[in-house]
Design a protein around this motif. Sequence first.
Motif, mmCIF file in Angstrom:
data_model
loop_
_atom_site.group_PDB
_atom_site.id
_atom_site.type_symbol
_atom_site.label_atom_id
_atom_site.label_comp_id
_atom_site.label_asym_id
_atom_site.label_seq_id
_atom_site.Cartn_x
_atom_site.Cartn_y
_atom_site.Cartn_z
ATOM 1 N N GLN A 28 0.158 -24.582 20.102
ATOM 2 C CA GLN A 28 1.165 -25.506 19.756
ATOM 3 C C GLN A 28 2.367 -24.848 20.186
ATOM 4 O O GLN A 28 2.624 -23.402 20.037
ATOM 5 C CB GLN A 28 1.417 -25.604 18.290
ATOM 6 C CG GLN A 28 0.122 -26.201 17.543
ATOM 7 C CD GLN A 28 0.231 -27.631 17.984
ATOM 8 O OE1 GLN A 28 1.281 -28.368 18.148
ATOM 9 N NE2 GLN A 28 -1.131 -28.209 17.994
ATOM 10 N N THR A 31 8.830 -24.645 18.852
ATOM 11 C CA THR A 31 10.205 -25.466 19.031
ATOM 12 C C THR A 31 11.188 -24.986 17.923
ATOM 13 O O THR A 31 10.706 -24.205 16.951
ATOM 14 C CB THR A 31 9.772 -26.884 18.834
ATOM 15 O OG1 THR A 31 9.184 -27.221 17.666
ATOM 16 C CG2 THR A 31 8.936 -27.227 20.156
ATOM 17 N N TRP A 32 12.195 -25.582 18.004
ATOM 18 C CA TRP A 32 13.296 -25.493 16.800
ATOM 19 C C TRP A 32 12.713 -25.739 15.422
ATOM 20 O O TRP A 32 12.988 -25.403 14.341
ATOM 21 C CB TRP A 32 14.646 -26.015 17.075
ATOM 22 C CG TRP A 32 14.543 -27.612 17.199
ATOM 23 C CD1 TRP A 32 14.314 -28.321 18.162
ATOM 24 C CD2 TRP A 32 14.690 -28.672 16.305
ATOM 25 N NE1 TRP A 32 14.296 -29.595 17.973
ATOM 26 C CE2 TRP A 32 14.533 -29.661 16.569
ATOM 27 C CE3 TRP A 32 14.948 -28.396 14.873
ATOM 28 C CZ2 TRP A 32 14.790 -30.942 15.971
ATOM 29 C CZ3 TRP A 32 15.310 -29.572 14.164
ATOM 30 C CH2 TRP A 32 15.160 -30.749 14.500
ATOM 31 N N ARG A 33 11.839 -26.902 15.494
ATOM 32 C CA ARG A 33 11.060 -27.397 14.385
ATOM 33 C C ARG A 33 10.259 -26.445 13.753
ATOM 34 O O ARG A 33 10.165 -26.030 12.458
ATOM 35 C CB ARG A 33 10.531 -28.619 14.339
ATOM 36 C CG ARG A 33 11.391 -29.771 14.833
ATOM 37 C CD ARG A 33 10.654 -30.970 15.041
ATOM 38 N NE ARG A 33 11.641 -32.066 15.429
ATOM 39 C CZ ARG A 33 11.142 -33.298 15.932
ATOM 40 N NH1 ARG A 33 9.926 -33.375 16.339
ATOM 41 N NH2 ARG A 33 12.030 -33.976 16.243
ATOM 42 N N THR A 34 9.594 -25.716 14.653
ATOM 43 C CA THR A 34 8.787 -24.669 14.214
ATOM 44 C C THR A 34 9.250 -23.409 13.567
ATOM 45 O O THR A 34 9.044 -22.660 12.757
ATOM 46 C CB THR A 34 7.785 -23.994 15.471
ATOM 47 O OG1 THR A 34 7.108 -25.214 15.933
ATOM 48 C CG2 THR A 34 6.579 -22.988 14.678
ATOM 49 N N LEU A 36 12.504 -23.666 12.302
ATOM 50 C CA LEU A 36 12.711 -24.174 10.592
ATOM 51 C C LEU A 36 11.309 -24.135 9.646
ATOM 52 O O LEU A 36 12.016 -23.663 8.488
ATOM 53 C CB LEU A 36 13.146 -25.716 10.629
ATOM 54 C CG LEU A 36 14.668 -25.608 11.484
ATOM 55 C CD1 LEU A 36 14.868 -27.190 11.348
ATOM 56 C CD2 LEU A 36 15.520 -24.784 10.674
ATOM 57 N N ILE A 37 10.336 -24.087 10.148
ATOM 58 C CA ILE A 37 9.041 -24.213 8.968
ATOM 59 C C ILE A 37 9.031 -22.873 8.991
ATOM 60 O O ILE A 37 8.848 -22.585 7.688
ATOM 61 C CB ILE A 37 7.832 -24.962 9.917
ATOM 62 C CG1 ILE A 37 8.158 -26.363 10.009
ATOM 63 C CG2 ILE A 37 6.880 -24.551 9.200
ATOM 64 C CD1 ILE A 37 7.090 -27.084 10.812
ATOM 65 N N TRP A 38 9.221 -21.960 9.881
ATOM 66 C CA TRP A 38 8.901 -20.500 9.407
ATOM 67 C C TRP A 38 10.148 -19.873 8.416
ATOM 68 O O TRP A 38 9.755 -18.929 7.790
ATOM 69 C CB TRP A 38 8.723 -19.567 10.710
ATOM 70 C CG TRP A 38 7.676 -19.435 11.384
ATOM 71 C CD1 TRP A 38 6.977 -20.422 12.495
ATOM 72 C CD2 TRP A 38 6.225 -18.907 11.053
ATOM 73 N NE1 TRP A 38 5.691 -20.043 12.851
ATOM 74 C CE2 TRP A 38 5.541 -19.295 11.916
ATOM 75 C CE3 TRP A 38 6.277 -17.956 10.172
ATOM 76 C CZ2 TRP A 38 4.144 -18.717 11.839
ATOM 77 C CZ3 TRP A 38 5.102 -17.382 9.697
ATOM 78 C CH2 TRP A 38 3.831 -17.920 10.731
ATOM 79 N N SER A 40 11.657 -21.774 6.308
ATOM 80 C CA SER A 40 11.294 -22.272 5.187
ATOM 81 C C SER A 40 10.087 -21.483 4.257
ATOM 82 O O SER A 40 10.318 -21.430 3.299
ATOM 83 C CB SER A 40 10.881 -23.741 5.370
ATOM 84 O OG SER A 40 10.490 -24.413 4.168
#
Length: 68
Positions: A28, A31-34, A36-38, A40
């Motif tokens: 995968q 990205t910036w979303r990943t 943010l998930i990390w 979080s």
Amino acid sequence: MRKYVFGTGIIGAVTTGLEMLRQLRDGQPFTWRTALIWASWGITLALAIGAIVDVRREEVAEQAESSN
């Protein structure tokens, strides 16, 4: 100590972290979303550890009060 390690907060954080690592290994894109998930996940883990520390401190304080 076992009751703290096997608390639901720690178990949830560990299983989420393992799933995120599995997604990274599967190719995968990061990205910036990943990111943010990390972030979080890191906050969740810190809160779970903080809760364990607070409960432990409270128990130690109660034991000290009862022994006096």
